[in-house]
Design a protein around this motif. Structure first.
Motif, PDB file in Angstrom:
ATOM      1  N   ARG A  57     -11.591  37.646 -17.323  1.00 29.76           N
ATOM      2  CA  ARG A  57     -11.645  39.086 -17.144  1.00 29.76           C
ATOM      3  C   ARG A  57     -10.248  39.688 -17.067  1.00 29.76           C
ATOM      4  O   ARG A  57      -9.999  40.789 -17.541  1.00 29.76           O
ATOM      5  CB  ARG A  57     -12.431  39.441 -15.881  1.00 29.76           C
ATOM      6  N   MET A  58      -9.316  38.942 -16.440  1.00 25.71           N
ATOM      7  CA  MET A  58      -7.956  39.461 -16.359  1.00 25.71           C
ATOM      8  C   MET A  58      -7.295  39.505 -17.731  1.00 25.71           C
ATOM      9  O   MET A  58      -6.325  40.231 -17.937  1.00 25.71           O
ATOM     10  CB  MET A  58      -7.115  38.606 -15.408  1.00 25.71           C
ATOM     11  N   HIS A  60      -9.031  40.279 -20.480  1.00 30.29           N
ATOM     12  CA  HIS A  60      -9.956  41.055 -21.312  1.00 30.29           C
ATOM     13  C   HIS A  60     -10.937  40.181 -22.051  1.00 30.29           C
ATOM     14  O   HIS A  60     -11.445  40.557 -23.093  1.00 30.29           O
ATOM     15  CB  HIS A  60      -9.210  41.935 -22.322  1.00 30.29           C
ATOM     16  N   ARG A  61     -11.196  38.992 -21.508  1.00 33.08           N
ATOM     17  CA  ARG A  61     -12.227  38.153 -22.101  1.00 33.08           C
ATOM     18  C   ARG A  61     -13.412  38.145 -21.148  1.00 33.08           C
ATOM     19  O   ARG A  61     -13.389  38.792 -20.109  1.00 33.08           O
ATOM     20  CB  ARG A  61     -11.711  36.715 -22.282  1.00 33.08           C
ATOM     21  N   TRP A 329      -5.314  34.349  -9.506  1.00 29.22           N
ATOM     22  CA  TRP A 329      -4.611  35.615  -9.722  1.00 29.22           C
ATOM     23  C   TRP A 329      -3.126  35.354  -9.985  1.00 29.22           C
ATOM     24  O   TRP A 329      -2.547  35.851 -10.956  1.00 29.22           O
ATOM     25  CB  TRP A 329      -4.816  36.462  -8.467  1.00 29.22           C
ATOM     26  N   VAL A 332      -2.515  33.820 -13.369  1.00 29.00           N
ATOM     27  CA  VAL A 332      -2.546  34.740 -14.504  1.00 29.00           C
ATOM     28  C   VAL A 332      -1.295  35.618 -14.523  1.00 29.00           C
ATOM     29  O   VAL A 332      -0.761  35.938 -15.578  1.00 29.00           O
ATOM     30  CB  VAL A 332      -3.822  35.615 -14.448  1.00 29.00           C
TER      31      VAL A 332
ATOM     32  N   HIS B  21      -6.228  44.884 -14.819  1.00 25.71           N
ATOM     33  CA  HIS B  21      -6.947  44.453 -16.020  1.00 25.71           C
ATOM     34  C   HIS B  21      -8.240  43.732 -15.690  1.00 25.71           C
ATOM     35  O   HIS B  21      -9.124  43.633 -16.536  1.00 25.71           O
ATOM     36  CB  HIS B  21      -6.041  43.571 -16.883  1.00 25.71           C
ATOM     37  N   LEU B  22      -8.337  43.225 -14.459  1.00 26.37           N
ATOM     38  CA  LEU B  22      -9.563  42.534 -14.056  1.00 26.37           C
ATOM     39  C   LEU B  22     -10.757  43.465 -14.166  1.00 26.37           C
ATOM     40  O   LEU B  22     -11.868  43.037 -14.465  1.00 26.37           O
ATOM     41  CB  LEU B  22      -9.408  42.036 -12.616  1.00 26.37           C
ATOM     42  N   PRO B  26     -14.126  43.893 -20.888  1.00 29.14           N
ATOM     43  CA  PRO B  26     -13.619  42.870 -21.811  1.00 29.14           C
ATOM     44  C   PRO B  26     -13.802  43.332 -23.251  1.00 29.14           C
ATOM     45  O   PRO B  26     -14.774  44.022 -23.559  1.00 29.14           O
ATOM     46  CB  PRO B  26     -14.511  41.655 -21.526  1.00 29.14           C
ATOM     47  N   THR B  28     -14.404  41.490 -25.658  1.00 32.89           N
ATOM     48  CA  THR B  28     -15.165  40.488 -26.412  1.00 32.89           C
ATOM     49  C   THR B  28     -16.300  41.137 -27.184  1.00 32.89           C
ATOM     50  O   THR B  28     -16.989  41.995 -26.659  1.00 32.89           O
ATOM     51  CB  THR B  28     -15.764  39.467 -25.432  1.00 32.89           C
TER      52      THR B  28
END
Lengths: 368, 413
Positions: A57-58, A60-61, A329, A332, B21-22, B26, B28
């Motif tokens: 998530r950090m 962007h996945r 955290w 990353v 960004h968390l 996403p 995806t």
């Protein structure tokens, strides 16, 4: 000081494991072993899943999504895959040492869970020397890493193994000094005793009940950084630094042996986080000075009803996962340090700082 | 600028960035469940329009991986005209691309002079064994159905010459139809007794002809003249429709036995045959003055020349006989032109209904090419096509339907 010490030890002696409530000799032992194994195989997977998801998530996945609900069984699937893989041993390797090394890394990581309390009575053993035992056991893991690096007959593995050894020596010192500071504060080395002493601990000169993290915020920071470095978690993962060393001491390992090294790392994350929870964050206490519902003795931490026990375990695991989250955290956010920076941070910053912290806490302990 | 921030600020800032960004969405794309609209020029798979291929072997020779296999033989085409020379042409027997070797450089597509090779964005053709990645001609032809329409022109861009010509032609046609309608109305007013038969005859004038087949003669002739296969095919199709219509009309008229027969028979195509190639200087100058490109001006001027010559010849042949229906002459003229004057081809393309329709379909832009036409999909699946082919074809069918709907709407408006 002496008075408080003796007081602490007397209360600690009364705490017993839930598993000792069963009659007989064999059955409690089996139950304790099952408990340790369950914790060892489940919690690291939960931590690993958390890492996958948070890292994803950090960046962007989404992280794993397919295996199991929300991808939660991804690590189980990975484990099954690792078991199926071919078990390669390089022809130049020292076969016996090469094969044994992952186990030597893995077993101590498992043994640490023997003394870690997860809730009121939810622990296998309450050692008088629990803290000492835990720190000693975690230090043995690096022996497996060194053996693996040496036996692989590969320059990258060797450098990785030696880096891991150097890193352990450098960071074991501030880690232990920080832990000693807590022990001095609590007046006991028993992990259950340390949790209990936090329930009654009052900030110097005031009547406010706090956890050890507040007077020892510096110690907590030192312990956290040193723990990450000892587990060679990024940004302290020079022993496996991919860009220089391929995969460090794990370069030649495949299949189940590789999985054992990985499990060691994740189990280490859990055990180190659990130690931090016990030493600094009040164990299974919800908030400082708030007794658990259904708990009678020891400032609302012991002699609990089943609800209180379940709640205590849940609180401990939540705290552990929160610390794992912070580790991820940091992983990353920060790039890998250089080897010399790593050593400088330890010897020039953390060691003097932890010594000063120990001195200050000891003086305060004597004065108040 | 001295760094004034206290130590550790940078570390916290880093943590702040990652935690921010968390909580972002996403990016995806959940691929097997969601599909992206790939760009029209995506290098997914190479499609073959085998009717365009002249077996020039350029693609096979340029291929850096040598993954294109071509086999062919020569055939003799009988002379197009009486006393002409028989020609040989290459007939494609096998065209295969080995996608296990292909590196998707696209040189074959670039180098193909006859637009026989195209990129298609389809990419889901992985296989369990390597041999299955050798796509033979039939499979490559199927991929051609998935080739997307070219992207729309930029705002204010000049339309391609053939489109501009076709629009002009269509406008002329409309004018002709209007003139004819006016004439018919006049005839209705004048002859009361013929009034009953005229509408029926007009109906018979427009027999329905199933498009799709090609006129082999026209096709061969155009091929012999060196036209591309694709163009020859579309014109031959048009010629077929025209001929069929003429034949049906003639049949209807012989059955109907009325005076219309001599009208239709009167202007023979050969009578108004004009040698193409020269240009009408006046038209040319005018178009150039209007800022058209030299190429377009020349093409149009050529067409204008042919038209003028024909009009002149017809006037000469028929003298003052103005009774011959203008409509019939025009139709025959264009049919003749389609048959015999391929140099005028771009203007002629629009004469036939199917070609014009496809062109118009191409003009219409449809949003969202990702959906599929379920009916077509089901049918293809029922026919035993692979799911992939069915889907890509159903996609094409969906787009076509939308376009047709849009066209119909425009037509209604």
């Amino acid at each position: 000081m002496m008075a408080s010490l003796t007081h602490a030890t007397t209360t600690v002696a009364q705490t017993v494991s839930l598993f000792d409530g069963v009659d007989g000799f064999v059955l409690p032992v089996i139950l304790k072993l099952a408990f340790v194994l369950a914790v060892f195989f489940v919690l690291p997977l939960v931590g690993g899943y958390l890492e996958h998801k948070v890292m994803g998530r950090m960046q962007h996945r989404r992280g794993p999504v397919e295996a199991g609900p929300f991808g939660s069984l991804q690590l189980v699937a990975d484990g099954i895959k690792f078991i199926q893989k071919e078990d390669l041993i390089p022809s130049a390797a020292d076969r016996w040492v090469f094969a044994v090394a992952p186990g030597i890394a893995l077993v101590p990581a498992m043994l640490v869970f023997l003394v870690i309390p997860f809730g009121p009575g939810v622990f296998a053993l309450d050692f008088e020397l629990g803290l000492f035992y835990a720190l000693a056991a975690t230090s043995v893991s690096v022996l497996g890493v060194l053996m693996g690096g040496w036996a692989s007959a590969n320059k990258f593995s060797l450098i990785g193994g030696l880096r891991a050894g150097a890193q352990l020596i450098a960071y074991e010192l501030p880690l232990i000094i920080a832990a000693i500071t807590v022990a001095v504060q609590a007046g006991t080395l028993s992990l259950v005793g340390i949790v209990e002493s936090q329930a009654t601990f009052q900030l110097f000169g005031t009547g406010i009940n706090v956890w050890f993290v507040f007077p020892q915020i510096v110690g907590f920071a030192i312990f956290f950084v040193a723990a990450m470095a000892e587990l060679s978690r990024p940004p302290f993962d020079m022993p496996i630094g991919d860009s220089e060393l391929v995969f460090g001491y794990m370069t030649e390992y495949t299949g189940i042996k590789y999985a054992m090294y990985m499990l060691t790392e994740y189990a280490g994350m859990i055990s180190m986080s659990a130690l931090m929870v016990v030493l600094y964050l009040g164990g299974w206490q919800l908030l400082p000075g708030v007794p658990l519902p259904g708990c009678e003795a020891g400032g609302g931490l012991f002699d609990c009803s089943p609800l209180g026990i379940a709640l205590g375990v849940a609180i401990t695991i939540a705290k552990i996962m929160a610390l794992v989250f912070v580790m991820v955290w940091a992983r990353v956010a920060y790039p890998r340090l250089r080897e010399d920076q790593l050593q400088r941070i330890s010897w020039l910053v953390l060691v003097p700082l932890s010594l000063a912290n120990l001195a200050v806490v000891t003086i305060l302990k004597v004065v108040f | 600028m001295a760094a004034t921030s206290p130590p550790g600020t940078g570390l916290l800032k880093g943590l702040g960035v990652t935690v921010k960004h968390l909580f972002r969405r996403p990016s995806t794309l959940m691929y097997p469940y969601e599909r992206d609209d790939l760009a029209p020029r995506t290098r997914g798979v190479i499609a073959l329009m085998d009717e365009n291929c002249t077996v020039c072997m350029l693609c096979a020779r340029e291929c850096p991986d040598w993954c294109i296999y071509i086999e062919s033989h020569k055939e003799t085409v009988p002379p197009a005209k009486e006393g002409g020379r028989a020609r040989t042409r290459n007939v494609l027997d096998r065209f295969a691309i080995d996608f296990s070797l292909c590196m998707y450089c696209g040189i074959c597509v670039e180098v193909c002079p006859f637009d026989a090779l195209w990129w298609s964005p389809e990419f889901e053709y992985s296989e369990y064994n390597m041999e299955s990645l050798l796509h033979e001609m039939e499979k490559l032809r199927e991929w051609a159905d998935t080739v997307p329409a070219p992207p729309p022109l930029d705002d204010g861009a000049q339309p391609p010459a053939e489109v501009a010509d076709a629009i002009e032609k269509a406008e002329k046609e409309r004018e002709l139809a209007e003139a004819k309608a006016a004439e018919e109305a006049q005839a209705k007013e004048q002859g009361a007794d013929a009034g009953g038969a005229a509408p029926a005859a007009a109906k018979a004038d427009e027999p329905k002809v199933e498009a799709g087949q090609i006129d082999q003669e026209t096709y061969d002739q155009l091929i012999a003249e060196g036209k591309s296969e694709r163009m020859a095919r579309s014109k031959a199709k048009a010629a077929y429709v025209k001929k069929e219509k003429a034949r049906l009309k003639a049949e209807a008229e012989t059955v109907g036995d009325d005076g219309g027969a001599e009208q239709a028979a009167a202007p023979k195509p050969a009578e108004v045959h004009v040698e193409a190639g020269q240009i009408d200087q006046e038209t040319y100058d005018q178009l150039i003055a209007e800022g058209k490109t030299e190429r377009m001006a020349r093409a149009k001027a050529k067409a204008a020349y042919v038209k003028k010559e024909k009009a002149r010849l017809r006037a000469e042949a028929e003298g003052a006989d103005a009774t011959a229906s203008e409509e019939a002459a025009a139709t025959d003229e264009s049919a003749a032109a389609a048959d015999q004057e391929p140099s005028d081809d771009r203007a002629q393309t629009s004469d036939d209904a199917p070609a014009q329709e496809t062109r118009k379909l191409g003009d219409v832009q449809v949003e969202g090419a990702g959906e599929i036409d379920q009916e077509v999909f089901d049918q293809l699946i029922a026919e035993g096509k692979s799911e992939r082919i069915a889907r890509s074809k159903a996609k094409a069918a969906w787009v076509k339907k939308r376009k047709q709907e849009q066209l119909d709407q425009e037509g209604d408006a």
